[in-house]
Design a protein around this motif. Structure first.
Motif, PDB file in Angstrom:
ATOM      1  N   UNK A 134       0.842  -1.194   0.000  1.00 44.30           N
ATOM      2  CA  UNK A 134       0.000   0.000   0.000  1.00 44.30           C
ATOM      3  C   UNK A 134       0.874   1.239   0.000  1.00 44.30           C
ATOM      4  N   UNK A 135       0.706   2.087  -1.013  1.00 46.71           N
ATOM      5  CA  UNK A 135       1.450   3.349  -1.069  1.00 46.71           C
ATOM      6  C   UNK A 135       1.026   4.231   0.096  1.00 46.71           C
ATOM      7  N   UNK A 136       1.992   4.954   0.664  1.00 42.87           N
ATOM      8  CA  UNK A 136       1.722   5.873   1.765  1.00 42.87           C
ATOM      9  C   UNK A 136       1.975   7.298   1.274  1.00 42.87           C
ATOM     10  N   UNK A 137       0.945   7.931   0.704  1.00 41.42           N
ATOM     11  CA  UNK A 137       1.147   9.260   0.112  1.00 41.42           C
ATOM     12  C   UNK A 137       1.598  10.311   1.129  1.00 41.42           C
ATOM     13  N   UNK A 138       1.341  10.111   2.408  1.00 43.68           N
ATOM     14  CA  UNK A 138       1.801  11.049   3.433  1.00 43.68           C
ATOM     15  C   UNK A 138       3.275  10.907   3.758  1.00 43.68           C
TER      16      UNK A 138
END
Length: 148
Positions: A134-138
């Motif tokens: 899961x990408x963590x955009x933060x």
């Protein structure tokens, strides 16, 4: 060899994960935290730990072509000795090279308190597959609250 190390997951001094607790303590003994830092890259939640990919030079952030990963920089007293056990913790063995899950690379980082000063630090870069990640955009990873 630079004596700086950028960490962004289980090795961060404030990490609450039971995974890496012994390694965090050892890293605190063998190095000194210089504080919060930033890396131009993308970070993914891989489940029990994170991985950074697509590491770029720091100016890429200003150009809008890179994300920011939040982490911490350590200055190591004996880099060769510390990297010997850290590489093993990160799964870097002679037997798996060059297909190990991670590689240790030099990258440009900045301290959050002094973003105008670019430093060179080692960082463990993920090279495995991203299926199910899961990408963590933060740009932050936490085993309990991934977006905090």
């Amino acid at each position: 060899m630079t004596e700086l190390l950028f960490v962004y997951g289980t090795l961060m001094s404030g990490a609450a994960s039971s995974m890496g607790s012994g390694e965090r303590a050892r890293l605190a003994e063998e190095g000194r935290s210089l504080g919060p830092a930033l890396l131009a890259a993308r970070i993914f939640d891989l489940g029990r730990y994170p991985g950074v990919v697509e590491v770029q030079s720091w100016p890429a952030v200003g150009a809008g072509s890179a994300g920011i990963v939040h982490g911490e920089v350590y200055r190591l007293a004996s880099p060769t000795a510390t990297f010997a056990w850290l590489d093993l913790y990160e799964g870097i063995y002679p037997e798996c090279a060059p297909q190990c899950e991670y590689t240790r690379d030099a990258a440009e980082v900045v301290l959050a308190a002094a973003p105008q000063n670019v430093l060179r630090a080692h960082v463990y870069v993920y090279r495995g597959g991203l299926d199910g990640a899961r990408a963590l955009p933060g740009g932050r990873w936490s085993p309990l609250h991934p977006e905090q």
